[in-house]
Design a protein around this motif. Structure first.
Motif, PDB file in Angstrom:
ATOM      1  N   MET A 166       0.787  -1.167  -0.092  1.00 41.02           N
ATOM      2  CA  MET A 166       0.159  -0.011   0.016  1.00 41.02           C
ATOM      3  C   MET A 166       0.811   1.375  -0.043  1.00 41.02           C
ATOM      4  SD  MET A 166      -3.024  -1.344   0.245  1.00 41.02           S
ATOM      5  CE  MET A 166      -4.397  -0.262   0.902  1.00 41.02           C
ATOM      6  N   ASN A 167       2.057   1.031   0.830  1.00 42.60           N
ATOM      7  CA  ASN A 167       3.157   2.211   0.505  1.00 42.60           C
ATOM      8  C   ASN A 167       4.422   1.651   0.193  1.00 42.60           C
ATOM      9  OD1 ASN A 167       4.263   1.307   3.026  1.00 42.60           O
ATOM     10  ND2 ASN A 167       2.769   2.645   4.151  1.00 42.60           N
ATOM     11  N   GLY A 178      11.514   8.451   3.875  1.00 40.20           N
ATOM     12  CA  GLY A 178       9.760   8.416   3.920  1.00 40.20           C
ATOM     13  C   GLY A 178       9.108   7.263   3.040  1.00 40.20           C
ATOM     14  N   ILE A 179       7.816   7.577   3.083  1.00 43.13           N
ATOM     15  CA  ILE A 179       6.986   6.404   2.600  1.00 43.13           C
ATOM     16  C   ILE A 179       6.286   7.134   1.178  1.00 43.13           C
ATOM     17  CG2 ILE A 179       6.973   4.428   3.901  1.00 43.13           C
ATOM     18  CD1 ILE A 179       4.676   5.542   5.000  1.00 43.13           C
ATOM     19  N   VAL A 180       6.173   6.351  -0.121  1.00 43.17           N
ATOM     20  CA  VAL A 180       5.205   6.781  -1.011  1.00 43.17           C
ATOM     21  C   VAL A 180       4.082   6.127  -0.773  1.00 43.17           C
ATOM     22  CG1 VAL A 180       4.918   6.582  -3.475  1.00 43.17           C
ATOM     23  CG2 VAL A 180       7.032   7.124  -2.721  1.00 43.17           C
ATOM     24  N   ASN A 184      -2.931   6.383  -1.333  1.00 44.31           N
ATOM     25  CA  ASN A 184      -3.664   7.614  -1.177  1.00 44.31           C
ATOM     26  C   ASN A 184      -2.728   8.786  -1.930  1.00 44.31           C
ATOM     27  OD1 ASN A 184      -5.766   7.278   1.061  1.00 44.31           O
ATOM     28  ND2 ASN A 184      -3.709   6.558   2.356  1.00 44.31           N
ATOM     29  N   ASN A 185      -1.933   8.347  -2.956  1.00 46.58           N
ATOM     30  CA  ASN A 185      -1.300   9.335  -3.457  1.00 46.58           C
ATOM     31  C   ASN A 185      -0.729  10.536  -2.888  1.00 46.58           C
ATOM     32  OD1 ASN A 185      -1.305   8.540  -6.317  1.00 46.58           O
ATOM     33  ND2 ASN A 185      -3.532   8.832  -6.428  1.00 46.58           N
ATOM     34  N   ARG A 186       0.333   9.956  -2.021  1.00 47.50           N
ATOM     35  CA  ARG A 186       0.968  10.997  -1.320  1.00 47.50           C
ATOM     36  C   ARG A 186       2.274  10.555  -0.807  1.00 47.50           C
ATOM     37  NH1 ARG A 186      -2.887  11.242   4.048  1.00 47.50           N
ATOM     38  NH2 ARG A 186      -2.046   9.318   4.851  1.00 47.50           N
ATOM     39  N   ILE A 199       3.046  15.168   1.740  1.00 48.46           N
ATOM     40  CA  ILE A 199       3.140  16.158   0.411  1.00 48.46           C
ATOM     41  C   ILE A 199       2.479  15.249  -0.691  1.00 48.46           C
ATOM     42  CG2 ILE A 199       4.779  16.742  -1.159  1.00 48.46           C
ATOM     43  CD1 ILE A 199       7.113  16.430   1.165  1.00 48.46           C
ATOM     44  N   PRO A 200       1.711  15.802  -1.150  1.00 47.26           N
ATOM     45  CA  PRO A 200       0.898  15.167  -2.415  1.00 47.26           C
ATOM     46  C   PRO A 200       1.892  14.692  -3.422  1.00 47.26           C
ATOM     47  CG  PRO A 200      -0.228  17.297  -1.703  1.00 47.26           C
ATOM     48  CD  PRO A 200       1.036  17.239  -1.070  1.00 47.26           C
ATOM     49  N   LEU A 201       1.626  13.700  -3.968  1.00 36.49           N
ATOM     50  CA  LEU A 201       2.795  13.117  -5.145  1.00 36.49           C
ATOM     51  C   LEU A 201       2.895  14.019  -6.158  1.00 36.49           C
ATOM     52  CD1 LEU A 201       2.348   9.112  -5.496  1.00 36.49           C
ATOM     53  CD2 LEU A 201       3.944  10.494  -4.215  1.00 36.49           C
TER      54      LEU A 201
END
Ligand code: G4P
Length: 527
Positions: A166-167, A178-180, A184-186, A199-201
């Protein structure tokens, strides 16, 4: 709120892991989100001398392990959460397996520095056989661990379940950025002790955060993500619900990183209470006739009051304190007045409960593990709970014969909890105990001493192969110390064979005696 809404918001789950993977730390974080505790570090700290809210027994404190299962319940956002704690120690696997019958989903914690470990494999198998949805949290990303793609491969190969991250982590250990968050596209930025920065992707793609995107580890994470997009599994809610696909989350329980996102997403996709099997067919939680079953009994949870508490999983209908229910096994009716909800050692009277909830009912010595309670169909019972044949056997005697009465009482009560099994030797009526591991004997001895003031001595019979005898009558002269004839609690004959050779030899000579291997005949799929 309607009855159905109450049912739908329940999330009843267990956290499974190999010891030290971070189960206690994770539980603590979830309790913090639920405002059950206020301060990190109140739940545990083996070395600091603080103890887990779930570790209420003295022996657990001494050893820094979680021996018994407890339940923690709290409302969180639109959900009502029931976490069932499971003993991490392998000697207590039977208790854990039974606890797993009472959950609707499972969180599996894997230590990123160790990968899939033996105890995880065992517990995972039980979940898998029962088709329980499994969510994976790969922990300790703040440390240098195994390669994330290797970890995924390990989960798929060793455990045999497909995975969907999921990430995805960007770096790890000192270089952990961090993680993508694919779902949730962030991007969630990790900066040590500071709070998570989200941060939004799109902003990363637009080049607004060069401190992240210009790092070479960001590039390699992008390559891995591309690979996952092209060659990885698709996210499929139905396959998650069937336990065929595990959503995987990366994070750090200790640093409280990625935990909240994990928890929110988990609650969204984890199963609400599901229909359960009975002798009369499936009973859905929407059925408003109250029913449930007992999966655990614990004596002396509070040494000040010598009480026994039976843990009841509500499966259908609304529970209301004071209601009369029927115990299917005995046909007896009982009024449920003294009932409790759990917050580990602290217990509060509970007036109502819904399917998915676990309540503690005061046990005036009338319940057994596996009992069904209903407020209607008196002949309905939930599928039998799995019984596990013990491996280690010991004779047990009371040191001081003047204490024989307390000894019997203690043994009877502790055996009813189901962690240890009692047999009587056929030839001389001596007590023989069977357990899965050494630790259960230590706990047994300790508790007899602490709770019943009785000292005991053991004589070991070693590891034995137990076989139940199907025949009603047997010639007791056929048996000796290598093939010890005993009776179980239900008075059935059992032979404890010294080893595989004595077992085969006996079977060859006595073909008319039908010997049953409980492991083979047992249907784990259970309730
Ligand atoms: P368990 O219940 O699964 O047995 O594991 P527990 O939470 O007790 O965690 C085992 C050890 O791993 C603890 O350290 C804990 O602080 C540490 N730990 C848990 N999550 C993380 C994480 O995300 N990152 C890192 N780096 N460590 C983590 P300990 O030294 O054994 O105990 P303590 O003295 O901290 O209590």
């Amino acid at each position: 709120m309607s009855y159905i809404d109450e049912v739908q918001k329940r999330r009843t789950f267990a956290i499974i892991s190999h010891p030290d993977a971070g189960k206690t730390t994770m539980t603590e974080k979830l309790l913090l989100f639920g405002n059950v505790i206020r301060e990190a570090g109140t739940v545990k700290g083996k070395k600091s001398g603080k103890f887990a809210a779930s570790d209420w027994m003295e022996i657990e404190k001494q050893r820094g392990i979680s021996v018994t299962s407890s339940v923690m319940s709290f409302p969180y956002e639109n959900f009502y959460v029931n976490i069932l704690d499971t003993p991490g120690h392998e000697d207590f696997s039977e208790d854990t397996y039974r606890t797993l019958t009472a959950v609707d989903s499972v969180v599996m914690i894997i230590d990123s520095t160790k990968g899939v470990e033996p105890q995880t494999i065992k517990l995972f198998k039980v979940c898998r056989m029962r088709g329980i949805p499994i969510f994976t949290f790969i922990n300790k990303l703040d440390r240098e661990g195994k390669d994330p793609l290797d970890l995924l491969a390990e989960i798929e190969e060793v455990l045999g379940i497909e995975s969907y991250p999921m990430n995805w982590p960007v770096g790890m250990g000192k270089r952990f950025l961090g993680i993508v968050d694919r779902y949730n596209n962030r991007f969630v930025h990790f900066s040590g002790n500071e709070d998570e920065k989200i941060i939004p992707l799109q902003e990363l793609e637009d080049g607004k955060h060069p401190e992240i995107t210009e790092s070479p580890i960001y590039d390699s994470a992008q390559d891995e993500l591309l690979l996952l997009d092209e060659a990885g599994n698709n996210f499929d809610v139905e396959r998650v619900a069937k336990g065929e696909l595990t959503p995987v989350f990366f994070g750090s329980a200790l640093a409280n990183f990625g935990v909240e996102t994990f928890f929110n997403t988990f609650l969204q996709f984890a199963s609400a209470p599901k229909p359960r099997k009975t002798n009369l067919g499936l009973v859905p939680p929407e059925d408003e006739m109250f029913s449930g079953y007992i999966f655990k009994i614990q004596a002396n949870m509070n040494t000040k009051h010598r009480d026994r508490i039976a843990f009841l999983r509500v499966c259908s209908g609304k529970f209301e304190r004071g209601m009369s229910v029927n115990i299917t096994r005995t046909g007896k009716s009982i009024k449920l007045n003294q009932t409790q909800a759990f917050m580990a050692a602290s217990r509060e009277t509970v007036d109502e409960a819904y399917p998915g909830d676990i309540i503690g009912v005061y046990d005036p010595n009338v319940y057994q593990i596996g009992d069904t309670l209903t407020a209607g169909k008196e002949d309905m019972h939930y599928q039998e709970l799995p019984v596990f044949p013990p491996e280690m056997y010991r004779k047990v005697r009371v040191k001081n014969v003047m204490k024989a009465k307390q000894f019997r009482k203690g043994i009877e009560q502790l055996v009813q909890e189901g962690a240890i099994q009692l047999f009587r030797q056929e030839s001389n009526d001596e007590f023989i105990l069977g357990a899965v591991g050494q630790l259960q004997y230590d706990v047994f001895e300790y508790r007899l001493e602490a709770e019943y003031n009785v000292s005991v001595e053991f004589t070991t019979l070693g590891n034995r192969i137990p076989r139940w005898i199907a025949n009603k009558n047997v010639d007791t002269r056929l048996f000796d110390s290598r093939s010890l004839l005993v009776r179980d609690r239900n008075d059935r004959y059992v032979v404890l064979f010294e080893n595989d050779f004595t077992y085969r030899y006996f079977q060859d000579k006595n073909k008319d005696i039908e010997l049953i291997d409980l492991f083979e005949s047992n249907d784990y799929k259970g309730v």
